[in-house]
Design a protein around this motif. Sequence first.
Motif, mmCIF file in Angstrom:
data_model
loop_
_atom_site.group_PDB
_atom_site.id
_atom_site.type_symbol
_atom_site.label_atom_id
_atom_site.label_comp_id
_atom_site.label_asym_id
_atom_site.label_seq_id
_atom_site.Cartn_x
_atom_site.Cartn_y
_atom_site.Cartn_z
ATOM 1 N N ASP A 65 12.066 0.613 7.576
ATOM 2 C CA ASP A 65 11.139 -0.501 7.773
ATOM 3 C C ASP A 65 9.900 -0.037 8.528
ATOM 4 O OD1 ASP A 65 13.021 -2.079 6.550
ATOM 5 O OD2 ASP A 65 13.785 -2.954 8.398
ATOM 6 N N LEU A 66 10.101 0.827 9.508
ATOM 7 C CA LEU A 66 8.973 1.340 10.282
ATOM 8 C C LEU A 66 8.047 2.180 9.414
ATOM 9 C CD1 LEU A 66 7.534 1.748 13.000
ATOM 10 C CD2 LEU A 66 9.051 3.701 13.412
ATOM 11 N N SER A 67 8.618 3.003 8.553
ATOM 12 C CA SER A 67 7.796 3.828 7.652
ATOM 13 C C SER A 67 6.951 2.947 6.743
ATOM 14 C CB SER A 67 8.698 4.747 6.826
ATOM 15 O OG SER A 67 9.429 5.621 7.651
ATOM 16 N N ARG A 68 7.556 1.874 6.232
ATOM 17 C CA ARG A 68 6.797 0.932 5.397
ATOM 18 C C ARG A 68 5.681 0.274 6.188
ATOM 19 N NH1 ARG A 68 10.266 -2.976 5.031
ATOM 20 N NH2 ARG A 68 9.109 -4.153 6.621
ATOM 21 N N PHE A 69 5.984 -0.166 7.401
ATOM 22 C CA PHE A 69 4.986 -0.824 8.237
ATOM 23 C C PHE A 69 3.807 0.097 8.507
ATOM 24 C CE2 PHE A 69 3.361 -1.674 12.559
ATOM 25 C CZ PHE A 69 2.874 -2.959 12.368
ATOM 26 N N ILE A 70 4.087 1.333 8.867
ATOM 27 C CA ILE A 70 3.020 2.285 9.172
ATOM 28 C C ILE A 70 2.187 2.567 7.925
ATOM 29 C CG2 ILE A 70 2.560 4.691 9.814
ATOM 30 C CD1 ILE A 70 4.889 4.492 11.769
ATOM 31 N N TYR A 71 2.843 2.686 6.776
ATOM 32 C CA TYR A 71 2.119 2.962 5.535
ATOM 33 C C TYR A 71 1.074 1.885 5.248
ATOM 34 C CZ TYR A 71 1.178 3.624 0.557
ATOM 35 O OH TYR A 71 0.557 3.788 -0.660
ATOM 36 N N PHE A 72 1.453 0.631 5.396
ATOM 37 C CA PHE A 72 0.522 -0.448 5.075
ATOM 38 C C PHE A 72 -0.471 -0.739 6.190
ATOM 39 C CE2 PHE A 72 3.911 -1.490 1.953
ATOM 40 C CZ PHE A 72 3.118 -1.423 0.815
ATOM 41 N N GLN A 73 -0.259 -0.152 7.357
ATOM 42 C CA GLN A 73 -1.235 -0.286 8.439
ATOM 43 C C GLN A 73 -2.366 0.718 8.302
ATOM 44 O OE1 GLN A 73 -1.173 -2.654 11.243
ATOM 45 N NE2 GLN A 73 0.129 -3.572 9.680
ATOM 46 N N LYS A 74 -2.182 1.734 7.468
ATOM 47 C CA LYS A 74 -3.181 2.784 7.282
ATOM 48 C C LYS A 74 -3.711 2.757 5.858
ATOM 49 C CE LYS A 74 -1.088 5.965 10.654
ATOM 50 N NZ LYS A 74 -0.520 7.321 10.851
ATOM 51 N N GLU A 75 -4.963 3.128 5.689
ATOM 52 C CA GLU A 75 -5.569 3.163 4.360
ATOM 53 C C GLU A 75 -5.140 4.393 3.575
ATOM 54 O OE1 GLU A 75 -7.347 0.968 2.667
ATOM 55 O OE2 GLU A 75 -7.069 -0.466 4.300
ATOM 56 N N ASP A 76 -4.847 5.492 4.258
ATOM 57 C CA ASP A 76 -4.535 6.745 3.582
ATOM 58 C C ASP A 76 -3.142 7.247 3.950
ATOM 59 O OD1 ASP A 76 -5.134 7.244 6.193
ATOM 60 O OD2 ASP A 76 -6.397 9.001 5.823
ATOM 61 N N ASP A 86 3.990 -11.713 3.882
ATOM 62 C CA ASP A 86 4.705 -10.822 2.985
ATOM 63 C C ASP A 86 5.198 -9.588 3.735
ATOM 64 O OD1 ASP A 86 2.737 -8.524 2.737
ATOM 65 O OD2 ASP A 86 1.458 -10.143 2.030
ATOM 66 N N LEU A 87 5.955 -8.777 3.031
ATOM 67 C CA LEU A 87 6.678 -7.671 3.645
ATOM 68 C C LEU A 87 5.775 -6.518 4.065
ATOM 69 C CD1 LEU A 87 9.620 -7.179 4.326
ATOM 70 C CD2 LEU A 87 9.916 -6.094 2.090
ATOM 71 N N THR A 88 4.521 -6.525 3.650
ATOM 72 C CA THR A 88 3.617 -5.441 4.052
ATOM 73 C C THR A 88 3.053 -5.648 5.452
ATOM 74 O OG1 THR A 88 1.586 -6.477 3.190
ATOM 75 C CG2 THR A 88 2.935 -5.203 1.630
ATOM 76 N N GLU A 89 3.304 -6.801 6.062
ATOM 77 C CA GLU A 89 2.627 -7.146 7.302
ATOM 78 C C GLU A 89 3.369 -6.730 8.565
ATOM 79 O OE1 GLU A 89 0.733 -11.079 7.471
ATOM 80 O OE2 GLU A 89 1.492 -11.407 5.442
ATOM 81 N N ALA A 90 4.695 -6.662 8.540
ATOM 82 C CA ALA A 90 5.471 -6.480 9.764
ATOM 83 C C ALA A 90 6.670 -5.576 9.510
ATOM 84 C CB ALA A 90 5.931 -7.830 10.300
ATOM 85 N N HIS A 91 7.380 -5.228 10.583
ATOM 86 C CA HIS A 91 8.597 -4.439 10.433
ATOM 87 C C HIS A 91 9.688 -5.247 9.744
ATOM 88 C CE1 HIS A 91 6.479 -2.713 13.972
ATOM 89 N NE2 HIS A 91 6.956 -1.563 13.542
ATOM 90 N N GLN A 92 9.728 -6.543 10.022
ATOM 91 C CA GLN A 92 10.769 -7.408 9.474
ATOM 92 C C GLN A 92 10.160 -8.766 9.154
ATOM 93 O OE1 GLN A 92 14.341 -7.643 11.844
ATOM 94 N NE2 GLN A 92 15.011 -9.559 10.921
ATOM 95 N N LEU A 93 10.540 -9.320 8.024
ATOM 96 C CA LEU A 93 10.098 -10.656 7.630
ATOM 97 C C LEU A 93 11.313 -11.503 7.319
ATOM 98 C CD1 LEU A 93 8.051 -12.811 6.670
ATOM 99 C CD2 LEU A 93 8.068 -11.678 4.418
ATOM 100 N N ASP A 94 11.416 -12.656 7.979
ATOM 101 C CA ASP A 94 12.483 -13.610 7.715
ATOM 102 C C ASP A 94 11.857 -14.938 7.294
ATOM 103 O OD1 ASP A 94 14.697 -11.940 8.446
ATOM 104 O OD2 ASP A 94 14.119 -12.208 10.538
ATOM 105 N N CYS A 95 12.314 -15.465 6.170
ATOM 106 C CA CYS A 95 11.813 -16.738 5.661
ATOM 107 C C CYS A 95 12.952 -17.752 5.691
ATOM 108 C CB CYS A 95 11.288 -16.570 4.240
ATOM 109 S SG CYS A 95 9.930 -15.392 4.088
#
Length: 383
Positions: free
Chosen positions: A216-227, A370-379
Amino acid sequence: MMNIAIEQDLLWTFPGCPNRANLQINWTEILATFPCLKSLARCEQNPIYHAEGNVWIHTQLVCEALISLSDWQAMNSQNRSILFAAALFHDIAKPMATQISEDGNITAKGHVNLGARMVRGILQDLQTPFAIREAIVAIVKYESLPLWFWDKPQPLRSIIKASQFVRCDWLALMAEADVRGRICADRDNLLATIEFFREFCREHDCFDRAYPFASDLSRFIYFQKEDGDPTYSAYDDTRFEVILMCGLPGTGKDYWIAQNYPDLAVISLDKLRQEMRISPTDEQGKIVRAGRELAKGYLQSETPFVWNATNIVKPIRSGLIGLFAGYRARIRLVYLEVPFDRLLQQNRSRKTPVPTSVIDRYYDRLEIPDLTEAHQLDCFVEV
């Protein structure tokens, strides 16, 4: 990680969706069920891209093309319904967005995002389960991606992002039906591009599932950066958790916090608003600044807390998430949704109800997280 709690069984079919035993579409019945579609027949399209005629002709051809595809026919009834609904509504906003210039050129800029919001409303009225509703909305929003993904600055990022919301094989199927449901000079080239999209998604392991980040952290970091590098396995240096609430006024955020985190520190913009005697219709800048100052104190001491506010648009959430992440916080984004009539009822029972006009305005602006915004998303969604 995304968890969705929905108070309804997920066995769902869309009204008017044909089945494998009878591949016939009853257009009279569909128009009677969804009269909003009638305006499509009065909406012309650019003949360069749509020589078949108006939007209603195109919509019927797309739906007919979809149900003729063997991949669609092989799906279970629920997935067939999801794709059929997306095909039926994919151009629902064109009548509102279409403009004809003085030289006769026809454009429909903005119809995709507007259409996604309109489809969400239609499906809410049908009491469509949240996960299914949002899958259909995502197809409507991203259905042209297979046609143009290679022209984007970062094609790989575009498909990885889309895969977090909807299956890319569904997007490819929808795009193929869209192309087969039109008359245009570049039809064969478009179909070849869709096949390239399919192979590109398969190559990067996100064709029929979300891209598999290392964590989850790897995904979060990926979407926080442009490259960012999607294969990067991030070291988890987060130290504490911050819960960011999201939901319209009256969805029960205070109650949810009290039930789940009764001992956690809470920064409530509603409470600050009362203490500072500022109305919900007034300028909110002072409230937000006061809340951020309180948050910095918790962040500096690495104290877990809840940020309780509507947070209905992504730019507001993004600014807060950036602040929290800068202090090595792990962000859990919690979205609450209830039927609109219940929302209004619960709002009226509050000590300080939010004006209905404000809620209506918020509803029109709502961007579901959506899931690109945070480490965890609960709806947490009540229907």
